[in-house]
Design a protein around this motif. Structure first.
Motif, PDB file in Angstrom:
ATOM      1  N   TRP A 215      11.263  47.591  45.079  1.00 29.39           N
ATOM      2  CA  TRP A 215      10.443  48.363  44.490  1.00 29.39           C
ATOM      3  C   TRP A 215      10.425  48.450  42.966  1.00 29.39           C
ATOM      4  O   TRP A 215       9.788  49.816  42.241  1.00 29.39           O
ATOM      5  CB  TRP A 215      11.717  49.997  44.614  1.00 29.39           C
ATOM      6  CG  TRP A 215      13.271  49.485  44.192  1.00 29.39           C
ATOM      7  CD1 TRP A 215      13.907  49.286  44.937  1.00 29.39           C
ATOM      8  CD2 TRP A 215      13.536  50.078  43.384  1.00 29.39           C
ATOM      9  NE1 TRP A 215      14.988  49.190  44.295  1.00 29.39           N
ATOM     10  CE2 TRP A 215      15.315  49.495  43.076  1.00 29.39           C
ATOM     11  CE3 TRP A 215      13.429  50.458  42.162  1.00 29.39           C
ATOM     12  CZ2 TRP A 215      16.332  49.480  42.446  1.00 29.39           C
ATOM     13  CZ3 TRP A 215      14.595  50.384  40.425  1.00 29.39           C
ATOM     14  CH2 TRP A 215      15.674  50.275  41.027  1.00 29.39           C
ATOM     15  N   GLN A 217       7.840  47.104  41.979  1.00 33.66           N
ATOM     16  CA  GLN A 217       6.694  47.337  41.996  1.00 33.66           C
ATOM     17  C   GLN A 217       6.258  48.759  41.569  1.00 33.66           C
ATOM     18  O   GLN A 217       4.759  48.868  41.280  1.00 33.66           O
ATOM     19  CB  GLN A 217       6.653  46.211  43.112  1.00 33.66           C
ATOM     20  CG  GLN A 217       6.827  47.323  44.202  1.00 33.66           C
ATOM     21  CD  GLN A 217       5.983  46.566  45.628  1.00 33.66           C
ATOM     22  OE1 GLN A 217       4.944  46.372  45.094  1.00 33.66           O
ATOM     23  NE2 GLN A 217       6.939  46.759  46.272  1.00 33.66           N
ATOM     24  N   TYR A 218       7.087  49.558  41.714  1.00 38.87           N
ATOM     25  CA  TYR A 218       6.440  51.045  41.716  1.00 38.87           C
ATOM     26  C   TYR A 218       7.574  51.887  40.921  1.00 38.87           C
ATOM     27  O   TYR A 218       6.507  53.450  40.227  1.00 38.87           O
ATOM     28  CB  TYR A 218       6.820  52.120  43.257  1.00 38.87           C
ATOM     29  CG  TYR A 218       6.388  51.075  44.381  1.00 38.87           C
ATOM     30  CD1 TYR A 218       5.361  50.932  44.355  1.00 38.87           C
ATOM     31  CD2 TYR A 218       7.127  50.431  45.251  1.00 38.87           C
ATOM     32  CE1 TYR A 218       4.232  50.516  45.485  1.00 38.87           C
ATOM     33  CE2 TYR A 218       6.746  49.871  46.523  1.00 38.87           C
ATOM     34  CZ  TYR A 218       5.091  50.278  46.655  1.00 38.87           C
ATOM     35  OH  TYR A 218       4.367  49.549  47.651  1.00 38.87           O
ATOM     36  N   VAL A 219       8.053  51.103  39.328  1.00 34.57           N
ATOM     37  CA  VAL A 219       8.385  51.729  38.543  1.00 34.57           C
ATOM     38  C   VAL A 219       8.161  52.055  37.255  1.00 34.57           C
ATOM     39  O   VAL A 219       7.053  51.613  36.955  1.00 34.57           O
ATOM     40  CB  VAL A 219      10.094  51.196  38.189  1.00 34.57           C
ATOM     41  CG1 VAL A 219      10.932  50.922  39.631  1.00 34.57           C
ATOM     42  CG2 VAL A 219       9.633  50.420  37.674  1.00 34.57           C
ATOM     43  N   VAL A 220       8.370  53.261  36.952  1.00 30.45           N
ATOM     44  CA  VAL A 220       7.483  52.974  35.287  1.00 30.45           C
ATOM     45  C   VAL A 220       9.083  52.340  34.440  1.00 30.45           C
ATOM     46  O   VAL A 220      10.264  52.396  34.386  1.00 30.45           O
ATOM     47  CB  VAL A 220       8.069  54.886  34.914  1.00 30.45           C
ATOM     48  CG1 VAL A 220       7.443  54.466  32.991  1.00 30.45           C
ATOM     49  CG2 VAL A 220       7.198  55.399  35.105  1.00 30.45           C
ATOM     50  N   LYS A 223      11.548  53.948  31.674  1.00 32.68           N
ATOM     51  CA  LYS A 223      12.697  54.655  32.802  1.00 32.68           C
ATOM     52  C   LYS A 223      13.787  52.882  32.921  1.00 32.68           C
ATOM     53  O   LYS A 223      14.716  53.943  33.374  1.00 32.68           O
ATOM     54  CB  LYS A 223      12.550  55.250  34.244  1.00 32.68           C
ATOM     55  CG  LYS A 223      12.081  56.248  34.177  1.00 32.68           C
ATOM     56  CD  LYS A 223      11.296  57.123  35.161  1.00 32.68           C
ATOM     57  CE  LYS A 223      11.176  57.977  34.769  1.00 32.68           C
ATOM     58  NZ  LYS A 223      10.880  59.346  36.221  1.00 32.68           N
ATOM     59  N   ALA A 268       6.491  44.748  37.737  1.00 29.15           N
ATOM     60  CA  ALA A 268       6.108  46.073  38.088  1.00 29.15           C
ATOM     61  C   ALA A 268       4.502  45.591  37.487  1.00 29.15           C
ATOM     62  O   ALA A 268       3.230  46.618  38.118  1.00 29.15           O
ATOM     63  CB  ALA A 268       6.847  47.410  36.539  1.00 29.15           C
ATOM     64  N   ALA A 269       4.136  43.964  36.786  1.00 30.27           N
ATOM     65  CA  ALA A 269       2.792  44.399  36.508  1.00 30.27           C
ATOM     66  C   ALA A 269       2.263  43.314  37.808  1.00 30.27           C
ATOM     67  O   ALA A 269       1.063  43.793  38.405  1.00 30.27           O
ATOM     68  CB  ALA A 269       3.031  43.515  34.617  1.00 30.27           C
TER      69      ALA A 269
END
Lengths: 276, 243
Positions: A215, A217-220, A223, A268-269
């Motif tokens: 997950w 991959q979906y975060v800000v 945060k 995330a990227a």
């Protein structure tokens, strides 16, 4: 599989904290990924493991943290028997009721019927995990083991509602469950990070977290890094005892927090790395 | 009532568990395939006897020939040993990196991206944007166009609304049920960018347009209600991320 080291499948990692490790089988897919990444910590031909760790804490009273997977009852129960030397197991504390962490719960409770089951207070579906009668613990709780004191800080990075981390305040050890895991290779089982010759760099941490914490991959990212930075302050100087990596001494722990911040930015990227 | 038909040979076998703010479904789905009945997840041991009875009733006593398991979390996998005792060593189809560690040494492994045949019926194995365990998969049944979504797309519901589809839940409180479910079940959403999650879901629904979305922890969502659910979900994710 039983770890093939001179010390068998368990060892003392810090005073009063004993480490029982299940390595599982060779992770060929992750080994290929590591080789393709050009990482220099992995030697081709070595077996590569993503372990499960359980920890037995022995003060005047005893507490087992997690139970390994159901494939390793034959590792856990003899290790407990040997480490306890006839003493009772007073507490079995589960980080979360995930199969690779809680897979031998019933076996342990059958072997030690007077043992108190301890479960995270968070969540509402304990009955669906046979945890309705467990002693529920949260950030306000402490168990005095006599010589060791364990607390249950909120699990900052978690996959499911019923989940807790644990700290031991005498040795200053933080048990981070699924966070701060990483693969190791032949010859590194049951070693702390200060006892191996290879580096645990960002890429090595990413191999684990890009799969288990898919997950990310979906975060800000900001945060997550803010939460990580807060942990680094709250637990400055604490050793880290993950469920899926090698323990990290407190004196060496600080740079790992920044490495994890880089892991989050990378995942995330670029997305998840696969499935564990 | 043993099971509620969604059409295309798929039935919803619903069970519930009471929580503080409502009921949460812990359901399974039964799929009629050319070579036998497939169960999507096994349900919780908490509902074992009722599920066993209802599945027996729905299959005229034949039981199931296979389970497609979304992940090994106990409320999804807890009845596999008992059902195997009831109905024999049927096939288990599951996604995981190491089946032994998940307690599924007898499972046939699938992986994200596979198109797999189970008892003569084809399923597409998908990467779930909403999940707790990393090895979770969703599957799309090409025959019925039903998307099975495990821990995604859940909704808490009021007592008494246990056997109706999502579109028939009273609007008052329905969006809150979507929010409550995701806030408590997928705690990582506190760190999420709602747009990234929603974009991934929209892309999946575009590629695999569902006649029904079939969650384990909520009522099924009909094609006509998907847009409204997605709007409520987007609001829920935004609230969770801001909390």
């Amino acid at each position: 599989m039983t770890v093939a080291t001179g010390r068998g499948w368990r060892r003392d990692v810090w005073p009063g904290i004993h480490w029982i490790q299940e390595c599982g089988g060779h992770r060929a897919g992750i080994a290929r990924s590591v080789l393709e990444s050009g990482a220099d910590w992995y030697r081709p031909g070595n077996e590569l493991y993503v372990p499960q760790n359980a920890y037995l804490l022995t003060g005047e009273r005893t507490l087992l943290w997690d139970t390994l997977s159901p494939a390793s009852g034959h590792i856990l129960l003899p290790a407990l028997e040997e480490l306890l030397e006839g003493r009772p197991l007073d507490y079995l504390a589960l980080s979360h009721p995930d199969v690779p962490h809680a897979g031998n719960t019933m076996q342990v409770l059958r072997r030690y019927p007077d043992c108190r089951l301890v479960a995270p207070a968070t969540g509402e579906t304990h009955a669906l995990y046979h945890l309705d009668d467990a002693m529920k613990v949260g950030p306000e709780d402490e168990i005095d083991l006599g010589g060791l004191r364990v607390r249950f800080p909120e699990a900052t990075f978690l996959d499911a509602a019923i989940h807790t981390w644990m700290s031991e305040e005498t040795t200053r050890t933080l048990f981070t469950v699924d966070w701060m895991g990483f693969p190791h290779q032949s010859g590194e089982s049951l070693r702390r990070t200060d006892e191996i010759d290879t580096v645990v760099d960002v890429g090595r941490l990413e191999e684990f977290h890009s799969r288990v914490m898919f997950w990310f991959q979906y975060v800000v990212p900001e945060k997550v890094t803010a939460a990580t930075d807060a942990l680094a302050v709250q637990f400055a100087g604490y050793g880290l005892a993950p469920a899926h990596g090698l323990p990290i001494p407190g004196a060496d722990a600080a740079p790992y927090y920044e490495r994890m911040n880089q892991v989050v930015r990378r995942v995330a990227a670029s997305g998840r790395g696969g499935v564990l | 009532m043993s099971a509620i038909s969604l059409g295309g040979g798929v039935s919803w076998v619903h069970e519930c568990f009471p929580e503080t703010d409502g009921h949460i479904h812990v359901s399974v789905y039964l799929v009629e395939a050319p070579e036998g009945a497939i169960l999507m997840d096994s349900g919780s041991f908490h509902h074992r006897q009722r599920l066993s009875d209802r599945i027996s009733d729905a299959t005229a006593g034949r039981g199931i020939g296979a389970i497609v398991l979304s992940h090994s979390d106990y409320p999804h996998s807890g009845n596999i040993p008992a059902f195997r005792r009831d109905w024999g060593d049927f096939e288990i189809v599951a996604s995981c990196g190491d089946a032994d560690l998940q307690g599924l040494p007898y499972a046939r492994r699938t992986k994200i991206g596979d198109v797999t045949d189970v008892l003569g019926r084809r399923f597409v194995v998908l990467d779930p944007p909403l999940a707790d365990r990393n090895h979770t998969t969703w599957v799309y049944d090409e025959t019925s166009r039903i998307l099975f979504v495990a821990d995604g797309f859940g909704t808490l519901h009021a007592p008494g609304a246990c056997d109706i589809d999502w579109g028939r839940i009273p609007e008052d409180g329905r969006a809150e049920g979507v929010h409550e479910f995701h806030a408590q079940t997928l705690p990582w959403l506190r760190y999420a960018d709602p747009n990234r999650v929603m974009d991934a879901l929209h892309a999946m629904l575009e590629r695999h347009p569902p006649a029904w979305i079939a969650p384990i922890h909520g009522p099924p969502i009909a094609e006509a209600d998907v847009d409204r659910y997605m709007a409520d979900l987007s609001d829920a994710l935004t609230r969770i991320a801001a909390s």
